[in-house]
Design a protein around this motif. Sequence first.
Motif, PDB file in Angstrom:
ATOM      1  N   ARG A 177      91.804  10.040   0.355  1.00 37.80           N
ATOM      2  CA  ARG A 177      90.668   9.470  -0.365  1.00 37.80           C
ATOM      3  C   ARG A 177      90.392   8.021   0.032  1.00 37.80           C
ATOM      4  NH1 ARG A 177      92.106  11.654  -6.488  1.00 37.80           N
ATOM      5  NH2 ARG A 177      92.395  13.854  -5.916  1.00 37.80           N
ATOM      6  N   ILE A 178      91.393   7.342   0.593  1.00 40.07           N
ATOM      7  CA  ILE A 178      91.197   5.956   1.033  1.00 40.07           C
ATOM      8  C   ILE A 178      91.402   5.815   2.543  1.00 40.07           C
ATOM      9  CG2 ILE A 178      91.700   4.871  -1.186  1.00 40.07           C
ATOM     10  CD1 ILE A 178      94.553   4.381  -0.185  1.00 40.07           C
ATOM     11  N   GLY A 179      91.383   6.948   3.250  1.00 42.86           N
ATOM     12  CA  GLY A 179      91.479   6.907   4.700  1.00 42.86           C
ATOM     13  C   GLY A 179      92.856   6.557   5.220  1.00 42.86           C
ATOM     14  N   TYR A 180      93.903   6.885   4.460  1.00 47.46           N
ATOM     15  CA  TYR A 180      95.271   6.636   4.863  1.00 47.46           C
ATOM     16  C   TYR A 180      96.003   7.948   5.122  1.00 47.46           C
ATOM     17  CZ  TYR A 180      95.513   1.640   3.495  1.00 47.46           C
ATOM     18  OH  TYR A 180      95.361   0.283   3.414  1.00 47.46           O
ATOM     19  N   ALA A 181      97.072   7.856   5.903  1.00 47.82           N
ATOM     20  CA  ALA A 181      98.061   8.930   5.989  1.00 47.82           C
ATOM     21  C   ALA A 181      99.145   8.642   4.950  1.00 47.82           C
ATOM     22  CB  ALA A 181      98.671   8.970   7.395  1.00 47.82           C
ATOM     23  N   PRO A 182     100.007   9.621   4.639  1.00 48.34           N
ATOM     24  CA  PRO A 182     101.050   9.384   3.636  1.00 48.34           C
ATOM     25  C   PRO A 182     101.969   8.230   4.024  1.00 48.34           C
ATOM     26  CG  PRO A 182     100.852  11.721   4.087  1.00 48.34           C
ATOM     27  CD  PRO A 182     100.009  11.018   5.107  1.00 48.34           C
ATOM     28  N   ASP A 183     102.486   7.556   3.011  1.00 46.69           N
ATOM     29  CA  ASP A 183     103.475   6.515   3.248  1.00 46.69           C
ATOM     30  C   ASP A 183     104.580   6.617   2.194  1.00 46.69           C
ATOM     31  OD1 ASP A 183     102.360   5.301   0.968  1.00 46.69           O
ATOM     32  OD2 ASP A 183     101.161   3.882   2.120  1.00 46.69           O
ATOM     33  N   ALA A 184     105.469   5.640   2.184  1.00 51.99           N
ATOM     34  CA  ALA A 184     106.647   5.628   1.298  1.00 51.99           C
ATOM     35  C   ALA A 184     107.559   6.829   1.546  1.00 51.99           C
ATOM     36  CB  ALA A 184     106.240   5.562  -0.173  1.00 51.99           C
ATOM     37  N   GLY A 185     107.479   7.399   2.775  1.00 51.76           N
ATOM     38  CA  GLY A 185     108.368   8.500   3.128  1.00 51.76           C
ATOM     39  C   GLY A 185     107.976   9.850   2.557  1.00 51.76           C
ATOM     40  N   LEU A 186     106.770   9.958   2.003  1.00 46.53           N
ATOM     41  CA  LEU A 186     106.393  11.174   1.283  1.00 46.53           C
ATOM     42  C   LEU A 186     106.422  12.413   2.175  1.00 46.53           C
ATOM     43  CD1 LEU A 186     105.548  12.168  -1.502  1.00 46.53           C
ATOM     44  CD2 LEU A 186     103.174  11.772  -0.861  1.00 46.53           C
TER      45      LEU A 186
END
Length: 256
Positions: free
Chosen positions: A132-141
């Motif tokens: 929804r904000i044009g990101y890939a997953p982060d924080a190891g998700l």
Amino acid sequence: MSITVTRDGPVAIVAFDRPRAKNAFTMAMRRDFVDAFTALDADRSVRAVVLTGSEGNFCSGADIGEMGDTCPEDFLARMHLLHAMARAVARFRAPVIAAVDGVCIGAAWGFALAADIVLAGEEARFAATFRRIGYAPDAGLAWYFLRTVNPMRAREIVYSGREVRAEEALALGLAMEVLPGDALMDRAMELARDIAEGPATALHLAKRQFAAAPAMSFETFLDFEATMQPLLGQTGDHRDAVTAFREKRPPRFNGG
């Protein structure tokens, strides 16, 4: 301060505490979160941690109001702090229980899965909303997803950004138990207190086994095990447990 830390004997409760924003975390909260876990990790009287959120929500992820144009150096600093948060949970020497109710969005889901155990309230709603904000997953998700659920289901959850309710999270192995909201913290504290009564060094090394095992062959893992038991055999906790067995009494673990 929007990260609160309270104590119940050997159990520490760390909470995202910004309820007006559904506990979305700011840059300042990233630093406070890392500082809180660092201080608790250095305190040997802490034998278990419960990670939760205030007023019915776990955390709605990073504060989008702080996002926008930024130079690469600043963005790298943001990611460094985000990853420091994830590591602070995953590498904490004692077991961590995530008590999740309400929303658990984006990076916050990664922090929950970095815990040793996830308990979900019946109204818990998880989502990997990065698209929804044009990101890939982060924080190891994505890393946690691929080690927990079917890879195709993991991709579908990330690509769609859809909501995963508590019962589905339970079915997928992303939560251990689902409880009524008013029973969630009681159950989390019950588990944490039970863990805190255990042999702290042995549980710390057990946690290291779980962390290391995915990258090891079976033979390498057995060698890894073999370095631990002789060490634990010299601890006061082990000696008292053996004596307690002979004396037919409960062991008295003191972390030594």
